[in-house]
Scaffold this motif. Structure first.
Motif, PDB file in Angstrom:
ATOM      1  N   LEU A 107      23.490-102.379  -5.814  1.00 45.54           N
ATOM      2  CA  LEU A 107      24.377-102.764  -4.708  1.00 45.54           C
ATOM      3  C   LEU A 107      23.824-102.277  -3.365  1.00 45.54           C
ATOM      4  CD1 LEU A 107      27.830-102.092  -6.401  1.00 45.54           C
ATOM      5  CD2 LEU A 107      26.852-104.312  -5.815  1.00 45.54           C
ATOM      6  N   LYS A 108      23.239-101.087  -3.349  1.00 41.23           N
ATOM      7  CA  LYS A 108      22.629-100.591  -2.113  1.00 41.23           C
ATOM      8  C   LYS A 108      21.417-101.436  -1.725  1.00 41.23           C
ATOM      9  CE  LYS A 108      24.121 -95.793  -2.829  1.00 41.23           C
ATOM     10  NZ  LYS A 108      23.696 -94.422  -3.213  1.00 41.23           N
ATOM     11  N   ALA A 109      20.638-101.849  -2.736  1.00 41.47           N
ATOM     12  CA  ALA A 109      19.481-102.705  -2.455  1.00 41.47           C
ATOM     13  C   ALA A 109      19.926-104.051  -1.903  1.00 41.47           C
ATOM     14  CB  ALA A 109      18.660-102.896  -3.731  1.00 41.47           C
ATOM     15  N   ILE A 142      18.916-105.882   1.654  1.00 40.86           N
ATOM     16  CA  ILE A 142      18.394-107.250   1.712  1.00 40.86           C
ATOM     17  C   ILE A 142      19.278-108.112   2.607  1.00 40.86           C
ATOM     18  CG2 ILE A 142      17.977-109.337   0.353  1.00 40.86           C
ATOM     19  CD1 ILE A 142      17.228-107.456  -2.001  1.00 40.86           C
ATOM     20  N   ARG A 143      20.570-107.937   2.471  1.00 44.75           N
ATOM     21  CA  ARG A 143      21.538-108.699   3.261  1.00 44.75           C
ATOM     22  C   ARG A 143      21.347-108.447   4.757  1.00 44.75           C
ATOM     23  NH1 ARG A 143      25.502-107.043   0.154  1.00 44.75           N
ATOM     24  NH2 ARG A 143      26.398-105.567   1.633  1.00 44.75           N
ATOM     25  N   LYS A 144      21.071-107.186   5.092  1.00 44.95           N
ATOM     26  CA  LYS A 144      20.934-106.796   6.499  1.00 44.95           C
ATOM     27  C   LYS A 144      19.517-106.964   7.031  1.00 44.95           C
ATOM     28  CE  LYS A 144      24.722-103.399   6.424  1.00 44.95           C
ATOM     29  NZ  LYS A 144      25.063-101.961   6.579  1.00 44.95           N
ATOM     30  N   GLY A 145      18.591-107.336   6.159  1.00 42.14           N
ATOM     31  CA  GLY A 145      17.207-107.486   6.590  1.00 42.14           C
ATOM     32  C   GLY A 145      16.457-106.176   6.689  1.00 42.14           C
ATOM     33  N   ASP A 146      17.033-105.096   6.158  1.00 44.40           N
ATOM     34  CA  ASP A 146      16.401-103.771   6.209  1.00 44.40           C
ATOM     35  C   ASP A 146      15.580-103.556   4.945  1.00 44.40           C
ATOM     36  OD1 ASP A 146      15.731-101.161   6.777  1.00 44.40           O
ATOM     37  OD2 ASP A 146      17.669-100.337   6.107  1.00 44.40           O
ATOM     38  N   THR A 147      14.591-104.407   4.725  1.00 46.32           N
ATOM     39  CA  THR A 147      13.863-104.396   3.463  1.00 46.32           C
ATOM     40  C   THR A 147      12.762-103.340   3.386  1.00 46.32           C
ATOM     41  OG1 THR A 147      12.406-106.133   4.300  1.00 46.32           O
ATOM     42  CG2 THR A 147      14.348-106.832   3.061  1.00 46.32           C
ATOM     43  N   ALA A 148      12.441-102.716   4.511  1.00 45.17           N
ATOM     44  CA  ALA A 148      11.384-101.706   4.485  1.00 45.17           C
ATOM     45  C   ALA A 148      11.774-100.505   3.623  1.00 45.17           C
ATOM     46  CB  ALA A 148      11.077-101.238   5.904  1.00 45.17           C
ATOM     47  N   GLY A 149      13.068-100.251   3.518  1.00 42.09           N
ATOM     48  CA  GLY A 149      13.520 -99.096   2.759  1.00 42.09           C
ATOM     49  C   GLY A 149      13.861 -99.389   1.312  1.00 42.09           C
ATOM     50  N   LEU A 150      13.537-100.563   0.824  1.00 45.84           N
ATOM     51  CA  LEU A 150      13.847-100.893  -0.564  1.00 45.84           C
ATOM     52  C   LEU A 150      13.008-100.062  -1.523  1.00 45.84           C
ATOM     53  CD1 LEU A 150      14.105-104.793  -0.397  1.00 45.84           C
ATOM     54  CD2 LEU A 150      15.980-103.196  -0.830  1.00 45.84           C
ATOM     55  N   PRO A 151      13.601 -99.556  -2.602  1.00 40.98           N
ATOM     56  CA  PRO A 151      12.822 -98.793  -3.603  1.00 40.98           C
ATOM     57  C   PRO A 151      11.759 -99.688  -4.242  1.00 40.98           C
ATOM     58  CG  PRO A 151      15.181 -98.514  -3.938  1.00 40.98           C
ATOM     59  CD  PRO A 151      15.032 -99.615  -2.951  1.00 40.98           C
ATOM     60  N   LYS A 152      10.537 -99.183  -4.340  1.00 40.02           N
ATOM     61  CA  LYS A 152       9.424 -99.988  -4.814  1.00 40.02           C
ATOM     62  C   LYS A 152       9.058 -99.647  -6.254  1.00 40.02           C
ATOM     63  CE  LYS A 152       7.362-100.160  -0.181  1.00 40.02           C
ATOM     64  NZ  LYS A 152       6.153 -99.829   0.641  1.00 40.02           N
ATOM     65  N   CYS A 153       8.478-100.619  -6.905  1.00 41.52           N
ATOM     66  CA  CYS A 153       7.890-100.390  -8.221  1.00 41.52           C
ATOM     67  C   CYS A 153       6.397-100.124  -8.042  1.00 41.52           C
ATOM     68  CB  CYS A 153       8.073-101.627  -9.117  1.00 41.52           C
ATOM     69  SG  CYS A 153       9.747-101.823  -9.777  1.00 41.52           S
ATOM     70  N   THR A 154       5.910 -99.098  -8.716  1.00 45.99           N
ATOM     71  CA  THR A 154       4.485 -98.768  -8.647  1.00 45.99           C
ATOM     72  C   THR A 154       3.921 -98.663 -10.060  1.00 45.99           C
ATOM     73  OG1 THR A 154       4.906 -96.377  -8.635  1.00 45.99           O
ATOM     74  CG2 THR A 154       4.813 -97.510  -6.495  1.00 45.99           C
ATOM     75  N   THR A 155       2.621 -98.762 -10.167  1.00 45.56           N
ATOM     76  CA  THR A 155       1.976 -98.697 -11.486  1.00 45.56           C
ATOM     77  C   THR A 155       1.856 -97.275 -12.001  1.00 45.56           C
ATOM     78  OG1 THR A 155      -0.196 -98.640 -10.402  1.00 45.56           O
ATOM     79  CG2 THR A 155       0.664-100.803 -11.086  1.00 45.56           C
ATOM     80  N   GLY A 156       2.082 -96.284 -11.116  1.00 43.08           N
ATOM     81  CA  GLY A 156       1.944 -94.887 -11.512  1.00 43.08           C
ATOM     82  C   GLY A 156       3.147 -94.352 -12.250  1.00 43.08           C
TER      83      GLY A 156
END
Length: 357
Positions: A337-339, A343-357
């Motif tokens: 819901l936070k993500a 996305i709704r607000k266009g604040d996508t820089a702070g989205l939690p990322k998936c990494t290979t590590g």
């Protein structure tokens, strides 16, 4: 040259005719939990807004697999291994040797049904709406003392006058007895429970059922009645999920988010195309699923730009992200819901990322 040609023809014939013990997984269709399927809303909630949206998507994803009776040949297996969008796995991975195809289908159907129930609970709890839990008779063993006296779906209120609050309470209270002794259950019959749920009411009308315990077949001497206790819920309104021909538990997260959207003002997606996957439990914890690579490809091909990814699947998904798709790591429904808010607000820089590590 003739001998080589004949050898090549023989090898090709062998590759086509000889079956190999493998099955194939490929991207399956996606379904918008906010929209319609076969002419009706996927999520139907009594007294709530229809499934018309502002163009946003919350798509659940699927994996297409070869049938249990289908046997790949060597040529098909090699092609599958080389193809980027398909995965070839041992046949026993999808269809275990100790289960019949019907048993596999039944398990998938049961997991899908359970995922729907957990999605409803998680969504309503995320919205702080009342959800009442009941300990129920989940199953009755054939030939057990409880057969014919207790039935799947009966709500267990108490055992020997002691209130039951968790499924484990039932076994603890029954095993206080010795085999051959009587144990008293106070239950609300399943038919009365179903009628109450249709009215959005709490089940009432307790009945007393006395059962003579038996000795467990295995292990130390202990009393049993031959039931498996479980949990069911009463919701403040009726929620139906209309989606056939889908199995397994992996749609839980997206169903939950769809329910939250339908019960909330506005649009969770902000008109964006979002897909995802993940099991969900009653507390809103998102769990891992199988076939993550196939699901991200299917989501991208359907038009998704963001993919809600269970934390445990992130490393595998991040190894080969389809172009144009952004993976978003989630571990709970609150994370999702936070993500969606970002996305709704266009604040996508702070989205939690998936990494290979």
């Amino acid at each position: 040259m003739l001998a080589s040609l004949l050898m090549l023809i023989a090898l090709l014939c062998a590759g086509v005719l000889i079956p190999v013990p493998y099955a194939e997984m490929s991207p399956g269709p996606t379904y918008n939990t906010l929209g319609e399927h076969n002419g009706e809303c996927v999520l139907q909630i009594s007294g709530r807004k229809s499934c018309e949206t502002t163009g946003g998507h919350l798509n659940m994803t699927t994996v297409r697999v070869t049938g249990s009776e289908y046997r790949m040949n060597l040529v098909e297996a090699v092609y599958g291994w080389l193809a980027h969008d398909d995965v070839v796995v041992p046949h026993s991975t999808l269809y275990p040797d100790d289960k019949t195809p019907d048993q596999v289908d039944q398990q998938n159907a049961e997991e899908f049904t359970q995922s729907q129930a957990s999605a409803k609970v998680a969504a309503l709890r995320a919205l702080k709406k009342p959800v009442t839990a009941h300990v129920i008779v989940g199953a009755v063993q054939k030939g057990a003392p409880a057969q014919g006296k207790l039935h799947a779906g009966d709500v267990i209120k108490s055992v020997d006058g002691t209130a039951v609050r968790e499924p484990d309470d039932v076994a603890k209270l029954v095993t206080k007895h010795k085999p051959g002794q009587k144990v008293a259950f106070s239950v609300v019959p399943a038919k009365d429970v179903a009628a109450a749920e249709k009215r959005g009411k709490q089940p009432t009308g307790e009945e007393r059922v006395t059962i003579t315990t038996a000795k467990a077949d295995q292990g130390p001497s202990r009393a049993i009645v031959g039931i498996q206790a479980g949990v069911d819920y009463t919701f403040p309104f009726r929620i139906d999920i209309k989606l056939a021909d889908v199995g397994g538990p992996s749609a839980g997260l997206m169903f939950a988010l769809g329910i939250v959207d339908r019960l909330s003002p506005g649009d969770l997606t902000g008109g964006k195309y979002i897909a995802g996957t993940g099991t969900i439990d009653d507390k809103g914890t998102v769990g891992p699923i199988g076939g993550i690579e196939m699901k991200t490809i299917g989501a991208r091909d359907a038009g998704a730009r963001y993919f809600l990814t269970p934390k445990e699947n992130c490393a595998a998904a991040a190894k080969d992200v389809p172009g144009g798709l952004r993976l978003v790591k989630v571990h709970t429904i609150d994370d999702a819901l936070k993500a969606l808010e970002k996305i709704r607000k266009g604040d996508t820089a702070g989205l939690p990322k998936c990494t290979t590590g």
